[in-house]
Design a protein around this motif. Sequence first.
Motif, mmCIF file in Angstrom:
data_model
loop_
_atom_site.group_PDB
_atom_site.id
_atom_site.type_symbol
_atom_site.label_atom_id
_atom_site.label_comp_id
_atom_site.label_asym_id
_atom_site.label_seq_id
_atom_site.Cartn_x
_atom_site.Cartn_y
_atom_site.Cartn_z
ATOM 1 N N ALA A 133 3.070 85.781 -30.181
ATOM 2 C CA ALA A 133 2.452 86.652 -29.171
ATOM 3 C C ALA A 133 1.088 87.129 -29.649
ATOM 4 O O ALA A 133 0.137 87.205 -28.859
ATOM 5 C CB ALA A 133 3.374 87.839 -28.874
ATOM 6 N N ARG A 134 0.968 87.442 -30.946
ATOM 7 C CA ARG A 134 -0.336 87.871 -31.482
ATOM 8 C C ARG A 134 -1.344 86.726 -31.392
ATOM 9 O O ARG A 134 -2.502 86.920 -31.027
ATOM 10 C CB ARG A 134 -0.183 88.358 -32.928
ATOM 11 N N ALA A 136 -1.284 84.302 -29.259
ATOM 12 C CA ALA A 136 -1.591 83.994 -27.856
ATOM 13 C C ALA A 136 -2.548 85.003 -27.231
ATOM 14 O O ALA A 136 -3.269 84.666 -26.276
ATOM 15 C CB ALA A 136 -0.299 83.944 -27.048
ATOM 16 N N GLU A 137 -2.542 86.213 -27.781
ATOM 17 C CA GLU A 137 -3.377 87.274 -27.196
ATOM 18 C C GLU A 137 -4.832 86.831 -27.096
ATOM 19 O O GLU A 137 -5.420 86.386 -28.088
ATOM 20 C CB GLU A 137 -3.272 88.524 -28.070
ATOM 21 N N GLY A 138 -5.397 86.953 -25.915
ATOM 22 C CA GLY A 138 -6.795 86.586 -25.744
ATOM 23 C C GLY A 138 -7.039 85.092 -25.618
ATOM 24 O O GLY A 138 -8.165 84.649 -25.385
ATOM 25 N N SER A 139 -5.964 84.288 -25.744
ATOM 26 C CA SER A 139 -6.140 82.831 -25.650
ATOM 27 C C SER A 139 -6.141 82.358 -24.196
ATOM 28 O O SER A 139 -6.487 81.212 -23.910
ATOM 29 C CB SER A 139 -5.004 82.113 -26.386
ATOM 30 N N GLY A 175 5.617 90.935 -23.879
ATOM 31 C CA GLY A 175 4.677 90.578 -22.814
ATOM 32 C C GLY A 175 5.131 89.463 -21.891
ATOM 33 O O GLY A 175 4.357 88.972 -21.067
#
Lengths: 317, 317
Positions: A133-134, A136-139, A175
Amino acid sequence: MGQRIAGFPDTVIITEVGPRDGLQSEAEFIPTAQKIALIQSLLDAGLRRFEITSFVSPRAVPQMRDAAEVMAAFRDRDDAHLTALVPNLRGASAAIEAGVDAMVLFASASESHNRKNVNRSRAESLAGFAEIARLAEGSGTALQGAIATAFGCPFEGDVALSAVLDQAKAYRDLGMTHITLGDTTGMATPALVIDWVQALAEALPGVEFALHFHNTRGVGLACAYAGLSQGVRHYESSIGGLGGCPFVPRATGNVATEDLAYFLEESGVETGTDLDRLIEAAALAEHLVGRELPGQIMKAGPRLKTASMDSVRTANG
Amino acid sequence: MGQRIAGFPDTVIITEVGPRDGLQSEAEFIPTAQKIALIQSLLDAGLRRFEITSFVSPRAVPQMRDAAEVMAAFRDRDDAHLTALVPNLRGASAAIEAGVDAMVLFASASESHNRKNVNRSRAESLAGFAEIARLAEGSGTALQGAIATAFGCPFEGDVALSAVLDQAKAYRDLGMTHITLGDTTGMATPALVIDWVQALAEALPGVEFALHFHNTRGVGLACAYAGLSQGVRHYESSIGGLGGCPFVPRATGNVATEDLAYFLEESGVETGTDLDRLIEAAALAEHLVGRELPGQIMKAGPRLKTASMDSVRTANG
């Protein structure tokens, strides 16, 4: 299209999982071009959501070693929503790079099945998902969750609803707003589906739930009926019923997409699919794997395909 | 037993039709002793209603030439309700003499299918039933009606509800208070079932309706779900799914009794059957006909039959 059954939603989204869930257990490698042809035929039949591949170790699952090439063939189809299964950070990086719309993270509701499937405890799986999840953030790549053995475990038997609820909450906290309940070995029953769906909708009002049934005990579509009666709009299925049950040699696995679509359309529920073309895609799938698939409508044809009276012999009803 | 699904009846009566409908289309004669063994195993599994044979011309249906012997083996079972299909007066006399509890008279809702099946118009069939009804009067033998192609005809396509209603009324006027709607070639859909059942219950309040589905297009149990949602308490099925679809070589026919019973019991509906013994009977049926039958639960086993973790290989859910 049939008359709508009271309580059913007016439209349903079918996610086709054949290219991943269906093909991954095939012993013979299906050439990439054939996988692409199958997916194209499914697009031609009107399907728009696909679990298209999985970014896993090519040693663990050689069938999926062409994940990036399969994705590359369809990533420009802006009208299609493409997801891929991702077991770890390395897979997640590859999936993001390949341009999937969403990564599907999966763990089992039962401890034994999770250990057998991915060689980790459920807690270890969830810790891994937090790392993904970290990443993926902003990806721009979304996360979806899948709960395997959500209606029962082949090793442990019944699975507690509380285990499913806790897992879905953990997913939501990371999320994920789209969560699939996977009936991995065909232990779902219509009554369980109604219970689970009601409890999950109440506990997690912002989350969309998808239902993924196996027809291992014949009640796959009866379970879909139960989900529809509760207003569930997302279902996963596999063209022709591709994808076996790893636990019982003669048993069938995934519900066949064309059978599900037939049931839905005849129940007044729009799916955006064309049954004749789904049957063609199922025939192609059967050709690719070289054996009979369990889908029914691909054998019998649409219900109004009439026969010539000379073509058949009957014997008293 | 599962939790009861809202709206479902608390008990259901299953009529086993395998010994007649299932076996009659077998090309090889099944020895009488084996038929008797199969029926005995079905009794042992808790079933109590049987369409046990048919009193037809041995030339037309050689498989049923032992009708009287099969009946003789069970006529003293006062706890079992035994019916036989009867096409004409000669068959009716033989059935009465053999001691059946009820004779089943059958005609199709579509003209073409009736002509193909029994070489008569529907009106001629009904006239024949009136003669049989006169013969039956005072014999102590009841009459039941079966409406073939009640949800569609393989030659004509859709069948009008009015044709089914008229036929059911004609049956009722001849004294039949138990009428089966036969989905002869798997054209029923859940939405049609709901419509038909509601209209028939309203038009013929004193009549018990039974539903007989084929799984030809995969929705056999979804159709049963629809019937249950309307409170229908009688279903017909065939052990193992014995009995093919005469119209499509690869397609399946009758819903399998053990799959239906599993669905019902898991939906909180009592059937009086024992699933393990039904599975044994299905295995026996498979042995008798010498080929794989389409029933699912006989392959997968009951849902809580757990596997050893060493016995299987999984690949990511």
